[in-house]
Design a protein around this motif. Structure first.
Motif, PDB file in Angstrom:
ATOM      1  N   PRO A   1       0.888  -1.214   0.111  1.00 10.66           N
ATOM      2  CA  PRO A   1       0.037   0.112  -0.164  1.00 10.66           C
ATOM      3  C   PRO A   1       0.884   1.246   0.188  1.00 10.66           C
ATOM      4  N   GLN A   2       0.421   2.346  -0.682  1.00 12.20           N
ATOM      5  CA  GLN A   2       1.311   3.584  -0.929  1.00 12.20           C
ATOM      6  C   GLN A   2       1.766   4.217   0.333  1.00 12.20           C
ATOM      7  N   GLU A   3       0.584   4.145   1.280  1.00 13.43           N
ATOM      8  CA  GLU A   3       0.732   4.898   2.494  1.00 13.43           C
ATOM      9  C   GLU A   3       2.007   4.248   3.523  1.00 13.43           C
ATOM     10  N   SER A   4       2.038   2.981   3.479  1.00 15.78           N
ATOM     11  CA  SER A   4       3.101   2.185   4.252  1.00 15.78           C
ATOM     12  C   SER A   4       3.871   1.511   3.198  1.00 15.78           C
ATOM     13  N   SER A   5       4.370   1.859   2.028  1.00 15.89           N
ATOM     14  CA  SER A   5       5.209   1.024   1.333  1.00 15.89           C
ATOM     15  C   SER A   5       6.606   0.988   1.696  1.00 15.89           C
ATOM     16  N   LYS A   6       7.038   2.366   2.110  1.00 18.70           N
ATOM     17  CA  LYS A   6       8.384   2.140   2.432  1.00 18.70           C
ATOM     18  C   LYS A   6       8.830   1.432   3.705  1.00 18.70           C
ATOM     19  N   GLN A   7       7.790   1.444   4.744  1.00 22.97           N
ATOM     20  CA  GLN A   7       8.014   0.907   6.123  1.00 22.97           C
ATOM     21  C   GLN A   7       8.152  -0.752   5.596  1.00 22.97           C
ATOM     22  N   LEU A   8       7.121  -1.053   4.768  1.00 16.18           N
ATOM     23  CA  LEU A   8       6.979  -2.562   4.826  1.00 16.18           C
ATOM     24  C   LEU A   8       8.062  -3.098   3.919  1.00 16.18           C
ATOM     25  N   MET A   9       8.408  -2.509   3.044  1.00 15.55           N
ATOM     26  CA  MET A   9       9.366  -2.890   2.204  1.00 15.55           C
ATOM     27  C   MET A   9      10.915  -3.002   2.926  1.00 15.55           C
ATOM     28  N   VAL A  10      11.292  -1.972   3.686  1.00 18.81           N
ATOM     29  CA  VAL A  10      12.673  -2.107   4.425  1.00 18.81           C
ATOM     30  C   VAL A  10      12.282  -3.094   5.616  1.00 18.81           C
TER      31      VAL A  10
ATOM     32  N   SER B   1      17.780  -0.810   1.137  1.00 18.06           N
ATOM     33  CA  SER B   1      16.922  -0.419   2.291  1.00 18.06           C
ATOM     34  C   SER B   1      17.627   0.880   2.783  1.00 18.06           C
ATOM     35  N   LEU B   2      18.699   1.044   2.839  1.00 17.67           N
ATOM     36  CA  LEU B   2      19.317   2.438   3.288  1.00 17.67           C
ATOM     37  C   LEU B   2      18.787   3.384   2.387  1.00 17.67           C
ATOM     38  N   ALA B   3      18.879   3.184   0.998  1.00 19.76           N
ATOM     39  CA  ALA B   3      18.490   3.963  -0.078  1.00 19.76           C
ATOM     40  C   ALA B   3      16.964   4.320   0.167  1.00 19.76           C
ATOM     41  N   VAL B   4      16.162   3.370   0.353  1.00 16.03           N
ATOM     42  CA  VAL B   4      14.678   3.691   0.523  1.00 16.03           C
ATOM     43  C   VAL B   4      14.462   4.737   1.804  1.00 16.03           C
ATOM     44  N   LEU B   5      15.314   4.296   2.816  1.00 16.56           N
ATOM     45  CA  LEU B   5      15.206   5.166   3.926  1.00 16.56           C
ATOM     46  C   LEU B   5      15.729   6.574   3.911  1.00 16.56           C
ATOM     47  N   GLU B   6      16.150   7.071   2.355  1.00 23.68           N
ATOM     48  CA  GLU B   6      16.862   8.020   2.146  1.00 23.68           C
ATOM     49  C   GLU B   6      17.741   8.571   3.059  1.00 23.68           C
ATOM     50  N   LEU B   7      18.928   7.708   3.384  1.00 21.40           N
ATOM     51  CA  LEU B   7      20.039   8.015   4.286  1.00 21.40           C
ATOM     52  C   LEU B   7      21.206   8.347   3.436  1.00 21.40           C
TER      53      LEU B   7
END
Length: 369
Positions: free
Chosen positions: A197-206, A273-279
């Motif tokens: 889901p778009q609203e939790s995509s980043k959290q679920l993916m990481v 994962s670090l890239a998805v978290l925009e680190l």
């Protein structure tokens, strides 16, 4: 980096300069990565499929032959039980590879239901395979360091319970694929992929990537390192010098093959994962490296399911002897003459598991011969 500069003259006394780098907003060209994946992945997946199919079917056939000579549902030793479930897991994982080989060569053509089922089967057996490897190392640790193999053999149904717990836990993890896998169009090509889901995509993916890193690599690796280090220390006090060298070579081989197979893939996933978290900023060049590197590293990890029969089955004395006898029955003595030297060292009839040496009551490493 090329910069676009525009000037806007509003009055004779003021000049305004607009300096914006538009290149970061231009979609990345993924043609090079796609071209490599289309040429590399189908071949890699097909080779792993064939090798894993042949090796693990041989393991199952030899185990079945041994089972027919035994009595009772708990006749296997613990290691044999884990080896049986490892072969089943690797075989199921191999059966999922042709589907992804077709996707890599063209597109996903099997529909959404098959996407969910095959994706779940893939994830299920990735988790199960490495956890069964950890169980094998822990069982050998108990048998050699603590000398409890006799008691465990009398109650080897406990191994079935442990395997049931692993399968159930991994089925729960595989349910994530059933929930979120969908067929989506990416750059004009339909692929079977995780769609959160778009609203939790980043959290679920990481979260899923970190869970995979923990359960499918870090935890089994720590168990293997601890168990095999303790095993080697115990063998140093009980075995001849020549046997110690053989044990050390095998222990190093088991750990190194596991690390070389799975460490690159998990490193790429961690960077992603670090890239998805925009680190850090992920540009097109890094995206290309991650795409290509992940596919190559994933193929190396999947190759481990084809290597497991060699590392955990074929090195055993009894396994080679049983396989030789099965070959004689199937092909006749003449058809097996060329293989005679292969099991020459296993003429002595041994007791115990396929992955063990002459007796599980000894303090010798179970799969070093």
């Amino acid at each position: 980096m090329e910069t676009t500069t525009d000037y806007y003259q509003y009055d004779e006394n003021a000049t305004y300069q607009l300096d914006i780098d538009f290149s970061k907003y231009v979609p990345c060209n993924v043609g090079e990565a796609w071209q490599f994946i289309r040429s590399f992945a189908p071949v890699a997946y097909s080779v792993v499929f064939v090798l894993a199919l042949v090796g693990n079917i041989l393991v199952l056939c030899v185990l079945r032959r041994y089972r027919q000579a035994q009595c009772g549902p708990c006749s296997y030793s613990l290691t044999d039980t884990f080896l049986l479930h490892l072969a089943i897991s690797d075989l199921l994982l191999a059966f999922s590879l042709p589907f992804f080989a077709v996707q890599s060569a063209d597109k996903w053509v099997f529909g959404t239901a098959a996407c969910k089922l095959v994706g779940a089967m893939f994830s299920l057996n990735i988790y199960c395979g490495v956890l069964f490897l950890a169980c094998i190392s822990f069982d050998r640790y108990l048998a050699i360091v603590h000398a409890v193999s006799t008691g465990w053999r009398r109650h080897s149904c406990h191994a079935q319970l442990a395997c049931a717990v692993i399968w159930t836990t991994c089925l729960g993890l595989a349910a994530i694929d059933v929930q979120y896998r969908q067929v989506r169009e990416v750059n004009g090509v339909e692929v079977c992929m995780m769609q959160f889901p778009q609203e939790s995509s980043k959290q679920l993916m990481v979260g899923l990537q970190l869970l995979n890193l923990l359960l499918a690599f870090a935890l089994p690796l720590l168990v293997m390192l601890y168990c095999y280090m303790r095993i080697f220390r115990a063998l140093c006090h009980t075995t001849p010098r020549r046997q110690k060298r053989k044990s050390l070579r095998l222990i190093i081989s088991l750990v190194v093959v596991f690390v070389v197979s799975w460490a690159p893939f998990n490193c790429f996933r961690l960077v992603d994962s670090l890239a998805v978290l925009e680190l850090f900023e992920k540009d097109c060049q890094m995206g290309r490296v991650l795409d290509i590197g992940t596919v190559v590293a994933e193929s190396m990890g999947l190759a481990h399911c084809a290597l497991n029969p060699l590392l955990y089955g074929f090195v055993g004395v009894k396994f080679r002897r049983e396989l030789g006898q099965m070959c004689k029955v199937a092909l006749g003595p003449r058809g097996c003459q060329e293989l005679g030297s292969w099991w020459q060292g296993s003429r002595r009839r041994t007791a115990g598991s396929f992955s063990s040496v002459e007796s599980e009551n000894t303090s010798r490493f179970s799969i070093m011969v």
